[in-house]
Design a protein around this motif. Structure first.
Motif, PDB file in Angstrom:
ATOM      1  N   ASP A   1       2.890  -1.247   4.252  1.00  0.00           N
ATOM      2  CA  ASP A   1       2.295   0.227   4.098  1.00  0.00           C
ATOM      3  C   ASP A   1       3.481   1.150   4.281  1.00  0.00           C
TER       4      ASP A   1
ATOM      5  N   VAL B   1      -0.396  -6.434   5.175  1.00  0.00           N
ATOM      6  CA  VAL B   1      -0.383  -5.324   4.200  1.00  0.00           C
ATOM      7  C   VAL B   1       1.275  -4.585   4.579  1.00  0.00           C
TER       8      VAL B   1
ATOM      9  N   ALA C   1      -6.755  -2.157   0.942  1.00  0.00           N
ATOM     10  CA  ALA C   1      -5.664  -3.196   1.147  1.00  0.00           C
ATOM     11  C   ALA C   1      -5.932  -4.364   2.047  1.00  0.00           C
TER      12      ALA C   1
ATOM     13  N   LEU D   1      -5.727   2.263   2.308  1.00  0.00           N
ATOM     14  CA  LEU D   1      -5.347   1.091   3.365  1.00  0.00           C
ATOM     15  C   LEU D   1      -6.406   0.133   3.712  1.00  0.00           C
TER      16      LEU D   1
ATOM     17  N   GLN E   1       0.896  -1.160   0.052  1.00  0.00           N
ATOM     18  CA  GLN E   1       0.143   0.138  -0.184  1.00  0.00           C
ATOM     19  C   GLN E   1       0.910   1.076  -0.040  1.00  0.00           C
TER      20      GLN E   1
END
Length: 158
Positions: free
Chosen positions: A53, A51, A41, A38, A30
């Motif tokens: 990020d 995830v 995701a 988010l 992400q």
């Protein structure tokens, strides 16, 4: 959440089926820094997915509801920062080693990165126009990743 985000997580759930009740992506990167991205995701992951990020949420993340996909499916959220190595491996990965491995990866798989992650390559002189179009939301579909190309001397450079 916009229609594109809604369709993205549904597509991942439909395309990647690992078994009954086990649908979705193993890992989602992400990169947008928008709370709705988010949330999308997290929805796209299979149970116990991750995830990674890379976003920065300056305005917080009010659209992220951790009681739904996150808690129910045992998901993980990992913050990735450029130049920071996880504490447990920092001694084995000084910045020079991290940079060397990154360059090796790009030498070996750079064409794949370009083909799958970079959607637009524009000349350096076109960069300000691209940024203005992005900020004004004038593009029909924003680039996944835009890269500036330097063809030689930059105007005005010594």
């Amino acid at each position: 959440m916009d229609d594109a985000g809604s369709q993205a997580w549904r597509t991942a759930k439909e395309r990647w089926r690992n078994g009954p009740g086990d649908h979705g992506a193993d890992v989602v990167l992400q990169c947008r820094g928008h709370d709705t991205a988010l949330a999308t995701a997290l929805k796209a992951l299979r149970p116990q997915g991750v995830v990674v990020d890379l976003g920065l949420y300056q305005g917080g993340a009010p659209s992220v509801r951790l009681g739904e996909e996150f808690h129910h499916n045992g998901l993980s959220l990992v913050c990735a920062q450029i130049g920071r190595v996880p504490r447990g491996v920092a001694g084995a990965w000084p910045r020079t080693a991290l940079a060397a491995v990154t360059l090796d990866l790009l030498r070996e798989r750079g064409d794949d990165v370009r083909r799958h992650l970079v959607t637009d390559v524009v000349g350096f002189e076109e960069g300000p126009g691209l940024l203005a179009d992005l900020a004004a939301r004038r593009l029909p579909a924003p680039p996944l990743q835009a890269v500036l190309r330097f063809d030689g001397q930059v105007a005005g450079a010594p």
